[in-house]
Design a protein around this motif. Structure first.
Motif, PDB file in Angstrom:
ATOM      1  N   GLY A  22       0.831  -1.198   0.000  1.00  0.00           N
ATOM      2  CA  GLY A  22       0.000   0.000   0.000  1.00  0.00           C
ATOM      3  C   GLY A  22       0.865   1.246   0.000  1.00  0.00           C
ATOM      4  N   TRP A  23       0.557   2.168   0.914  1.00  0.00           N
ATOM      5  CA  TRP A  23       1.295   3.421   0.975  1.00  0.00           C
ATOM      6  C   TRP A  23       2.334   3.439   2.099  1.00  0.00           C
ATOM      7  CZ3 TRP A  23      -3.050   2.933  -1.677  1.00  0.00           C
ATOM      8  CH2 TRP A  23      -3.211   3.694  -2.843  1.00  0.00           C
ATOM      9  N   ALA A 138      -7.351  -0.600 -11.777  1.00  0.00           N
ATOM     10  CA  ALA A 138      -6.183  -1.479 -11.859  1.00  0.00           C
ATOM     11  C   ALA A 138      -4.894  -0.675 -11.764  1.00  0.00           C
ATOM     12  CB  ALA A 138      -6.216  -2.275 -13.160  1.00  0.00           C
ATOM     13  N   ALA A 139      -4.894   0.501 -12.343  1.00  0.00           N
ATOM     14  CA  ALA A 139      -3.691   1.337 -12.327  1.00  0.00           C
ATOM     15  C   ALA A 139      -3.299   1.727 -10.908  1.00  0.00           C
ATOM     16  CB  ALA A 139      -3.908   2.581 -13.179  1.00  0.00           C
ATOM     17  N   VAL A 140      -4.287   1.939 -10.023  1.00  0.00           N
ATOM     18  CA  VAL A 140      -3.986   2.285  -8.632  1.00  0.00           C
ATOM     19  C   VAL A 140      -3.250   1.139  -7.950  1.00  0.00           C
ATOM     20  CG1 VAL A 140      -4.983   2.831  -6.383  1.00  0.00           C
ATOM     21  CG2 VAL A 140      -5.934   3.865  -8.451  1.00  0.00           C
ATOM     22  N   TYR A 141      -3.759  -0.086  -8.126  1.00  0.00           N
ATOM     23  CA  TYR A 141      -3.104  -1.260  -7.536  1.00  0.00           C
ATOM     24  C   TYR A 141      -1.696  -1.436  -8.110  1.00  0.00           C
ATOM     25  CZ  TYR A 141      -7.484  -3.018  -5.519  1.00  0.00           C
ATOM     26  OH  TYR A 141      -8.626  -3.170  -4.788  1.00  0.00           O
ATOM     27  N   LEU A 142      -1.593  -1.403  -9.411  1.00  0.00           N
ATOM     28  CA  LEU A 142      -0.331  -1.737 -10.068  1.00  0.00           C
ATOM     29  C   LEU A 142       0.728  -0.673  -9.825  1.00  0.00           C
ATOM     30  CD1 LEU A 142      -1.773  -3.144 -13.412  1.00  0.00           C
ATOM     31  CD2 LEU A 142      -0.931  -4.420 -11.434  1.00  0.00           C
ATOM     32  N   PRO A 148       9.715   0.565  -5.180  1.00  0.00           N
ATOM     33  CA  PRO A 148      10.808  -0.262  -4.654  1.00  0.00           C
ATOM     34  C   PRO A 148      10.448  -0.972  -3.348  1.00  0.00           C
ATOM     35  CG  PRO A 148      11.650   1.837  -5.425  1.00  0.00           C
ATOM     36  CD  PRO A 148      10.156   1.947  -5.480  1.00  0.00           C
ATOM     37  N   GLY A 149       9.722  -0.267  -2.461  1.00  0.00           N
ATOM     38  CA  GLY A 149       9.347  -0.882  -1.192  1.00  0.00           C
ATOM     39  C   GLY A 149       8.441  -2.079  -1.369  1.00  0.00           C
TER      40      GLY A 149
END
Length: 236
Positions: A22-23, A138-142, A148-149
């Motif tokens: 996630g964030w 989908a773009a949000v997930y991908l 990197p994290g």
């Protein structure tokens, strides 16, 4: 989606990310189920929350199970979404181990960024039964998976599952007992649902396993109203 008006007055809702996903920024290690569960309890301590009800989906499910097993006094109820329970090896069917083949692939070859991206995109398509993710969703997930994290966390997490967690629960599941009242919900069309046994009945004080109709692996996205109604009933 129209939620019951009672939903917004039930209590405080906290939605933490799992370490490295996630964030969250992630870390150089600490991706065992034990450490991730401790993250949850330490967050509760930091926020001054002594006792809570926890809901976990997919990898959040295993964090929730471990937290409830280790610190049952901290959790009033637990809802597990879209995954297997700690006693799955008792009465297991082959599908439980063959369907999530991407876990083993990522554990062995996860350093390939292109492979991670390909498998993530495939999972969004193949593991959803009702409806589809839009390109924007989908773009949000991908996008988060490409950081990197998240890349490093995915490698460490999947390797830990294959090399340590599965062998650990296979050896010790008979000694594990769940004291927290638990509702485990799987989509009826989730690729994992076919192989999840009812063996939990011998190891839990108060637990039930239910299948959600017309639903795959992404429960909140596929059946939001059904899920909201069931959560309100169980957590009331």
């Amino acid at each position: 989606m129209e939620l019951d008006r009672r939903a917004h007055i039930r209590g405080r809702v906290i939605c933490p990310d799992i370490r490295g996903l996630g964030w969250s920024e992630g870390s150089g290690g600490g991706y065992t189920f034990e450490r991730l569960a401790r993250d949850l309890v330490e967050l509760m301590d930091r926020l001054g929350v002594h006792r809570a009800r926890v809901i976990g989906r997919d990898w959040g499910l295993v964090v929730g199970y471990r937290a409830c097993l280790n610190w049952p006094e901290r959790f009033g109820q637990f809802v597990a979404l879209a995954g297997v329970h700690p006693w799955t090896v008792d009465g297991v069917r082959p599908a439980v181990f063959t369907r999530p083949w991407h876990v083993y692939t990522l554990a062995a070859l996860g350093r390939s960024r292109s492979l991670q991206a390909t498998l993530a995109a495939r999972s969004l398509r193949a593991w959803r039964h009702h409806g589809r993710f839009s390109d924007a969703e989908a773009a949000v997930y991908l996008a988060r998976m490409r950081t990197p994290g998240a890349h490093a966390a995915t490698i460490d997490f999947n390797r830990n599952v294959v090399l340590h967690e599965i062998p650990h629960f296979a050896r010790h599941y008979r000694m594990i007992r769940l004291r927290v009242p638990t509702l485990h919900l799987n989509g009826a069309s989730d690729p994992l649902s076919e192989g999840v046994p009812n063996s939990y009945r011998d190891y839990a004080d108060d637990m039930r396993l239910e299948l959600i109709p017309e639903c795959g692996h992404f429960v909140p996205e596929e059946q939001p109203q059904w899920l909201a109604d069931r959560l309100l009933t169980f957590l009331d």
